[in-house]
Write a protein that holds these residues in place. Structure first.
Motif, PDB file in Angstrom:
ATOM      1  N   VAL A  50      50.222  23.970  39.351  1.00  0.00           N
ATOM      2  CA  VAL A  50      49.717  23.848  40.717  1.00  0.00           C
ATOM      3  C   VAL A  50      48.266  24.313  40.710  1.00  0.00           C
ATOM      4  O   VAL A  50      47.952  25.399  40.212  1.00  0.00           O
ATOM      5  CB  VAL A  50      50.563  24.697  41.695  1.00  0.00           C
ATOM      6  CG1 VAL A  50      49.980  24.642  43.096  1.00  0.00           C
ATOM      7  CG2 VAL A  50      52.010  24.206  41.700  1.00  0.00           C
ATOM      8  N   LYS A  51      47.390  23.458  41.228  1.00  0.00           N
ATOM      9  CA  LYS A  51      45.949  23.755  41.157  1.00  0.00           C
ATOM     10  C   LYS A  51      45.292  23.681  42.528  1.00  0.00           C
ATOM     11  O   LYS A  51      45.586  22.755  43.307  1.00  0.00           O
ATOM     12  CB  LYS A  51      45.219  22.722  40.289  1.00  0.00           C
ATOM     13  CG  LYS A  51      45.599  22.741  38.838  1.00  0.00           C
ATOM     14  CD  LYS A  51      44.729  21.769  38.049  1.00  0.00           C
ATOM     15  CE  LYS A  51      45.083  21.853  36.579  1.00  0.00           C
ATOM     16  NZ  LYS A  51      44.205  21.047  35.740  1.00  0.00           N
ATOM     17  N   ALA A  52      44.393  24.603  42.771  1.00  0.00           N
ATOM     18  CA  ALA A  52      43.565  24.510  43.974  1.00  0.00           C
ATOM     19  C   ALA A  52      42.654  23.298  43.811  1.00  0.00           C
ATOM     20  O   ALA A  52      42.144  23.032  42.714  1.00  0.00           O
ATOM     21  CB  ALA A  52      42.734  25.775  44.141  1.00  0.00           C
ATOM     22  N   ARG A  53      42.461  22.553  44.899  1.00  0.00           N
ATOM     23  CA  ARG A  53      41.623  21.342  44.843  1.00  0.00           C
ATOM     24  C   ARG A  53      40.198  21.651  44.436  1.00  0.00           C
ATOM     25  O   ARG A  53      39.568  20.915  43.692  1.00  0.00           O
ATOM     26  CB  ARG A  53      41.600  20.727  46.240  1.00  0.00           C
ATOM     27  CG  ARG A  53      41.967  19.301  46.253  1.00  0.00           C
ATOM     28  CD  ARG A  53      41.893  18.738  47.635  1.00  0.00           C
ATOM     29  NE  ARG A  53      40.985  17.601  47.582  1.00  0.00           N
ATOM     30  CZ  ARG A  53      41.019  16.588  48.421  1.00  0.00           C
ATOM     31  NH1 ARG A  53      41.897  16.572  49.404  1.00  0.00           N
ATOM     32  NH2 ARG A  53      40.169  15.593  48.300  1.00  0.00           N
ATOM     33  N   GLY A  54      39.684  22.766  44.934  1.00  0.00           N
ATOM     34  CA  GLY A  54      38.280  23.110  44.634  1.00  0.00           C
ATOM     35  C   GLY A  54      38.085  24.599  44.587  1.00  0.00           C
ATOM     36  O   GLY A  54      38.993  25.385  44.897  1.00  0.00           O
ATOM     37  N   GLY A  55      36.900  25.004  44.192  1.00  0.00           N
ATOM     38  CA  GLY A  55      36.526  26.418  44.252  1.00  0.00           C
ATOM     39  C   GLY A  55      36.990  27.250  43.080  1.00  0.00           C
ATOM     40  O   GLY A  55      36.544  28.379  42.907  1.00  0.00           O
ATOM     41  N   GLY A  56      37.894  26.717  42.239  1.00  0.00           N
ATOM     42  CA  GLY A  56      38.410  27.527  41.122  1.00  0.00           C
ATOM     43  C   GLY A  56      37.487  27.481  39.916  1.00  0.00           C
ATOM     44  O   GLY A  56      36.682  26.569  39.776  1.00  0.00           O
ATOM     45  N   TYR A  57      37.567  28.474  39.070  1.00  0.00           N
ATOM     46  CA  TYR A  57      36.898  28.437  37.771  1.00  0.00           C
ATOM     47  C   TYR A  57      37.579  29.471  36.897  1.00  0.00           C
ATOM     48  O   TYR A  57      38.250  30.381  37.391  1.00  0.00           O
ATOM     49  CB  TYR A  57      35.387  28.729  37.894  1.00  0.00           C
ATOM     50  CG  TYR A  57      35.079  30.130  38.399  1.00  0.00           C
ATOM     51  CD1 TYR A  57      34.779  31.156  37.511  1.00  0.00           C
ATOM     52  CD2 TYR A  57      35.103  30.421  39.750  1.00  0.00           C
ATOM     53  CE1 TYR A  57      34.509  32.432  37.974  1.00  0.00           C
ATOM     54  CE2 TYR A  57      34.836  31.687  40.214  1.00  0.00           C
ATOM     55  CZ  TYR A  57      34.538  32.692  39.332  1.00  0.00           C
ATOM     56  OH  TYR A  57      34.285  33.962  39.786  1.00  0.00           O
ATOM     57  N   ASP A  58      37.408  29.312  35.586  1.00  0.00           N
ATOM     58  CA  ASP A  58      38.015  30.248  34.642  1.00  0.00           C
ATOM     59  C   ASP A  58      39.501  30.471  34.927  1.00  0.00           C
ATOM     60  O   ASP A  58      40.002  31.589  34.833  1.00  0.00           O
ATOM     61  CB  ASP A  58      37.294  31.600  34.665  1.00  0.00           C
ATOM     62  CG  ASP A  58      35.955  31.520  33.931  1.00  0.00           C
ATOM     63  OD1 ASP A  58      35.716  30.492  33.263  1.00  0.00           O
ATOM     64  OD2 ASP A  58      35.169  32.470  34.033  1.00  0.00           O
TER      65      ASP A  58
END
Ligand code: ADP
Length: 387
Positions: A156-164
């Motif tokens: 499950v992934k956040a659409r945006g804003g994520g990194y590392d």
């Protein structure tokens, strides 16, 4: 006889070779700024604080958050090209700057593919590129519906804003999925790919399409964060060729300008799937400073300024890079001399405040083969981390 020095007021300052603005002032901006000095490119950055990594290295700056249109306009007005060290400038802001007549490289279309994981999956799938099976999800039922098709676990992934790896969660059942979705926000879910390895296709591209492709790097992630990398990736030659061609085709499709990294999953079955796209210098390219004829930071500037690209080829047989993560004891930088005592280790510190697990720097080493280089880089990184 003593001759008076020419009064400085009468000396014309040399014009800069070019002027670049960069949104963001982290380590990528810091290392791009170092390359800018080599080429006499004036580089001004948009920094969140006066203590940001690029500012500490001396980059001229304006303060503001990534969505500060007024600050970005001011920077863009005194630059030939505006570029990015992250993908957090809202697409609408980039579009406004383009509408104002500023040159923004990479452009909004490419940035959107890097910033919005759901858009990227849809767009790349529609264009025929191989992506993991995925679905937009709004609730646990959506995650369960994908798992019906792919089996658990699901990512499950956040659409945006994520990194590392922030915003990337491997969930084993509906309860774990519910706990993740409870945080709110926009999500997608995708099949959990059986990873044989992960490789990064790093390249630089000019507006006309000229492209310089670096040797493939093999990356190792722990908890979604890149920990180490070896160069070149030792892949089956056909797979390597396929990976390169896939990376080039995606960069062309995205209309990338400057450096981009296309991260690919190599499945245990030997297939390739697109992981994600970054449209700026990338962690998987740091070793190019010591290992390649032209570093990614030089080639990013050359690409966005539409200057001839430099040779991306290796100038050593092999190299490795290990990220230095904060140990959490606040003493990472005080251990620098111990890391510098490791023969052959090239240490880079970013001047960032220490938090446990935060990327504070990296170590690169070169050698006769990737594993030999990796041993050196690991030794120096361990010294810094107090391990
Ligand atoms: P980030 O934007 O935080 O870097 P990524 O989407 O690149 O997030 O994911 C980070 C890491 O998580 C990947 O490098 C990979 O190791 C793992 N990962 C992401 N998606 C999948 C997947 N579908 N299957 C297996 N592992 C995955």
């Amino acid at each position: 006889m003593i001759t008076a020095a020419t009064p400085s007021a009468q000396v014309q300052a040399a014009p800069y070779a070019a002027r670049v603005g960069m949104a963001g002032a982290g380590q990528l901006a810091r290392m791009t700024f170092q390359a800018a000095a080599d080429l006499d490119v004036r580089m001004q950055v948009l920094a969140g604080t006066a203590d940001d990594a690029a500012v500490r290295a001396g980059a001229p700056y304006r303060l503001g958050p990534p969505d500060d249109l007024a600050a970005l306009r001011t920077i863009a007005r005194s630059a030939d090209v505006l570029t990015l060290d992250h993908e957090h400038v809202p697409i609408q802001v980039l579009e406004r700057l383009v509408a104002d007549g500023h040159v923004v490289r990479p452009g909004p279309r490419a940035v959107r593919l890097a910033a919005d994981k759901l858009h990227a999956r849809r767009d790349l799938q529609a264009a025929g590129f191989p992506v993991p099976r995925f679905a937009e999800v709004h609730d646990v039922a959506g995650v369960a519906a994908l798992a019906e098709r792919t089996g658990w676990p699901v990512v499950v992934k956040a659409r945006g804003g994520g990194y590392d790896g922030r915003g990337v969660h491997v969930v084993r059942d509906v309860h774990e999925a519910a706990a993740v979705l409870a945080a709110g926000g926009a999500w997608l879910a995708e099949e959990h790919v059986d990873l044989g390895s992960e490789v990064s296709v790093l390249l630089a591209r000019r507006p006309g399409g000229e492209t310089a492709v670096y040797p493939l790097a093999e990356t190792t992630q722990v908890d979604g964060i890149c920990r180490e990398l070896t160069l070149p990736a030792l892949l089956d030659p056909q797979l390597e060729l396929d990976a390169r061609e896939l990376g080039i085709a995606i960069a062309e499709h995205a209309g990338v300008c400057g450096v981009a990294a296309i991260e690919l999953f190599v499945t245990t079955g030997g297939g390739l799937l697109v992981g994600e796209l970054a449209v700026r210098p990338h962690n998987s390219g740091h070793a190019t400073i010591e290992a390649c004829r032209t570093s990614q930071f030089h080639n990013h500037l050359r690409g966005i300024l539409d200057w001839p690209l430099g040779d991306p080829g290796l100038r050593v047989p092999a190299a490795a890079m290990v990220n230095v993560l904060g140990a959490g004891d606040g003493r990472t930088t005080s251990r620098l001399p111990r890391a510098l005592a490791v023969p052959g280790a090239a240490v880079h510190l970013y001047g960032k405040a220490e938090r446990a697990g935060r990327k504070l720097g990296h170590v690169t080493a070169t050698g006769p083969d990737p594993q030999a280089a990796l041993q050196i880089a690991r030794a120096a990184a361990s010294e810094l981390q107090g391990a």
